[in-house]
Design a protein around this motif. Structure first.
Motif, PDB file in Angstrom:
ATOM      1  N   GLY A 113      16.079  -8.659 -18.225  1.00 49.71           N
ATOM      2  CA  GLY A 113      14.186  -8.387 -18.014  1.00 49.71           C
ATOM      3  C   GLY A 113      13.448  -6.794 -17.785  1.00 49.71           C
ATOM      4  O   GLY A 113      13.940  -6.458 -18.519  1.00 49.71           O
ATOM      5  N   GLY A 114      12.311  -6.968 -18.080  1.00 52.45           N
ATOM      6  CA  GLY A 114      11.793  -5.316 -17.670  1.00 52.45           C
ATOM      7  C   GLY A 114      10.578  -5.543 -16.125  1.00 52.45           C
ATOM      8  O   GLY A 114      10.432  -6.543 -16.089  1.00 52.45           O
TER       9      GLY A 114
ATOM     10  N   THR B  22      -0.586  -0.161  -9.257  1.00 56.62           N
ATOM     11  CA  THR B  22      -0.549  -0.947  -7.323  1.00 56.62           C
ATOM     12  C   THR B  22      -0.014  -2.300  -7.230  1.00 56.62           C
ATOM     13  O   THR B  22       0.514  -2.473  -6.173  1.00 56.62           O
ATOM     14  N   THR B  23      -0.196  -2.517  -8.911  1.00 52.40           N
ATOM     15  CA  THR B  23       0.479  -3.473  -8.998  1.00 52.40           C
ATOM     16  C   THR B  23       1.995  -3.580  -9.589  1.00 52.40           C
ATOM     17  O   THR B  23       2.143  -2.396 -11.163  1.00 52.40           O
ATOM     18  N   VAL B  24       2.980  -4.540  -9.141  1.00 52.38           N
ATOM     19  CA  VAL B  24       4.402  -4.245  -9.676  1.00 52.38           C
ATOM     20  C   VAL B  24       5.152  -5.595  -9.827  1.00 52.38           C
ATOM     21  O   VAL B  24       5.245  -6.112  -9.812  1.00 52.38           O
ATOM     22  N   VAL B  25       5.536  -5.524 -11.985  1.00 52.94           N
ATOM     23  CA  VAL B  25       5.591  -6.815 -12.467  1.00 52.94           C
ATOM     24  C   VAL B  25       6.911  -7.193 -12.705  1.00 52.94           C
ATOM     25  O   VAL B  25       6.957  -5.985 -13.920  1.00 52.94           O
TER      26      VAL B  25
ATOM     27  N   ARG C 154      10.258   1.740 -11.235  1.00 51.16           N
ATOM     28  CA  ARG C 154      11.403   2.764 -11.615  1.00 51.16           C
ATOM     29  C   ARG C 154      12.897   2.592 -10.751  1.00 51.16           C
ATOM     30  O   ARG C 154      13.550   2.364 -11.376  1.00 51.16           O
ATOM     31  N   ALA C 155      12.839   2.183  -9.703  1.00 49.99           N
ATOM     32  CA  ALA C 155      13.512   1.599  -8.712  1.00 49.99           C
ATOM     33  C   ALA C 155      14.329   0.247  -9.752  1.00 49.99           C
ATOM     34  O   ALA C 155      15.303  -0.248  -9.471  1.00 49.99           O
ATOM     35  N   LEU C 156      13.472  -0.577  -9.468  1.00 47.14           N
ATOM     36  CA  LEU C 156      13.553  -1.516 -10.098  1.00 47.14           C
ATOM     37  C   LEU C 156      14.312  -1.695 -11.400  1.00 47.14           C
ATOM     38  O   LEU C 156      15.440  -2.382 -11.506  1.00 47.14           O
ATOM     39  N   ALA C 157      13.807  -0.668 -11.768  1.00 49.24           N
ATOM     40  CA  ALA C 157      13.993  -0.832 -13.475  1.00 49.24           C
ATOM     41  C   ALA C 157      15.574   0.220 -13.597  1.00 49.24           C
ATOM     42  O   ALA C 157      16.666  -0.404 -14.045  1.00 49.24           O
ATOM     43  N   GLY C 158      16.218   1.081 -12.645  1.00 52.39           N
ATOM     44  CA  GLY C 158      17.018   1.597 -12.305  1.00 52.39           C
ATOM     45  C   GLY C 158      17.991   0.082 -12.426  1.00 52.39           C
ATOM     46  O   GLY C 158      19.689   0.219 -12.563  1.00 52.39           O
TER      47      GLY C 158
ATOM     48  N   SER D 143      16.193  -9.215  -3.845  1.00 52.37           N
ATOM     49  CA  SER D 143      16.689  -8.813  -2.604  1.00 52.37           C
ATOM     50  C   SER D 143      15.804  -7.383  -2.407  1.00 52.37           C
ATOM     51  O   SER D 143      15.397  -6.585  -1.599  1.00 52.37           O
ATOM     52  N   LEU D 144      16.182  -6.312  -3.695  1.00 54.19           N
ATOM     53  CA  LEU D 144      15.735  -5.386  -4.151  1.00 54.19           C
ATOM     54  C   LEU D 144      13.833  -5.412  -3.693  1.00 54.19           C
ATOM     55  O   LEU D 144      13.937  -4.378  -3.208  1.00 54.19           O
ATOM     56  N   ALA D 145      13.613  -6.129  -4.424  1.00 51.13           N
ATOM     57  CA  ALA D 145      12.197  -6.454  -4.689  1.00 51.13           C
ATOM     58  C   ALA D 145      11.814  -6.391  -2.832  1.00 51.13           C
ATOM     59  O   ALA D 145      10.519  -6.423  -3.064  1.00 51.13           O
TER      60      ALA D 145
END
Length: 159
Positions: free
Chosen positions: A46-47, A55-58, A31-35, A71-73
């Motif tokens: 991107g998405g 447990t895996t975020v892509v 949710r943070a990255l999508a935000g 940087s956020l990632a």
């Protein structure tokens, strides 16, 4: 009635369900990255997807990944993987529009694959046996098309 689906933000799990802490962390990271992507008007490029293991975020991205997103990632408590996306959301939307326009009456649901690699379609049960082959032949796009099944939408209006 045609159902149009374009995956967004996170997938997998119900946000209100009791999940182990590591699974909740991945959902929050997604949710943070999508935000960030939404706030920076980069949704077409991107998405984010939280995979079924929760447990895996892509992050699927077409083009150069912005430094702010990298940087956020890097600050997240779970690993984030960046994967090149073959098509932008705009390119997939154009392909979806072409498939719909060139194949009236046989497509019951259409959207993009979560990794943005193709357009996925479902057909009405009344479509002829060779409908998918015909659809691909007259799709009007070079984007790959994958078959997801036969789906007849059910009206929810109570009629």
């Amino acid at each position: 009635m045609l159902k149009r689906e374009i995956p967004d933000a996170t997938e997998g799990g119900f946000l209100g369900a009791e999940l182990p802490p590591h699974e909740v962390a991945a959902q929050k990271v997604g949710r943070a990255l999508a935000g960030w992507i939404h706030e920076h008007h980069a949704r077409s490029s991107g998405g984010v997807r939280v995979l079924r293991d929760r447990t895996t975020v892509v992050v699927y991205w077409k083009g150069t990944i912005p430094a702010g997103l990298r940087s956020l990632a890097a600050l997240q408590p779970v690993p984030v993987t960046f994967t090149p996306a073959p098509y932008s959301l705009d390119e997939l939307s154009t392909a979806i529009d072409a498939v719909i326009a060139n194949n009236p009456g046989i497509v019951s649901a259409i959207g993009s694959e979560p990794d943005r690699s193709a357009v996925s379609v479902a057909l009405f049960s009344t479509a002829p046996p060779d409908a998918f082959a015909q659809l691909k032949a007259r799709a009007g796009t070079n984007v790959p098309i994958v078959f997801r099944g036969i789906i007849d939408p059910i009206p929810l209006g109570g009629d």
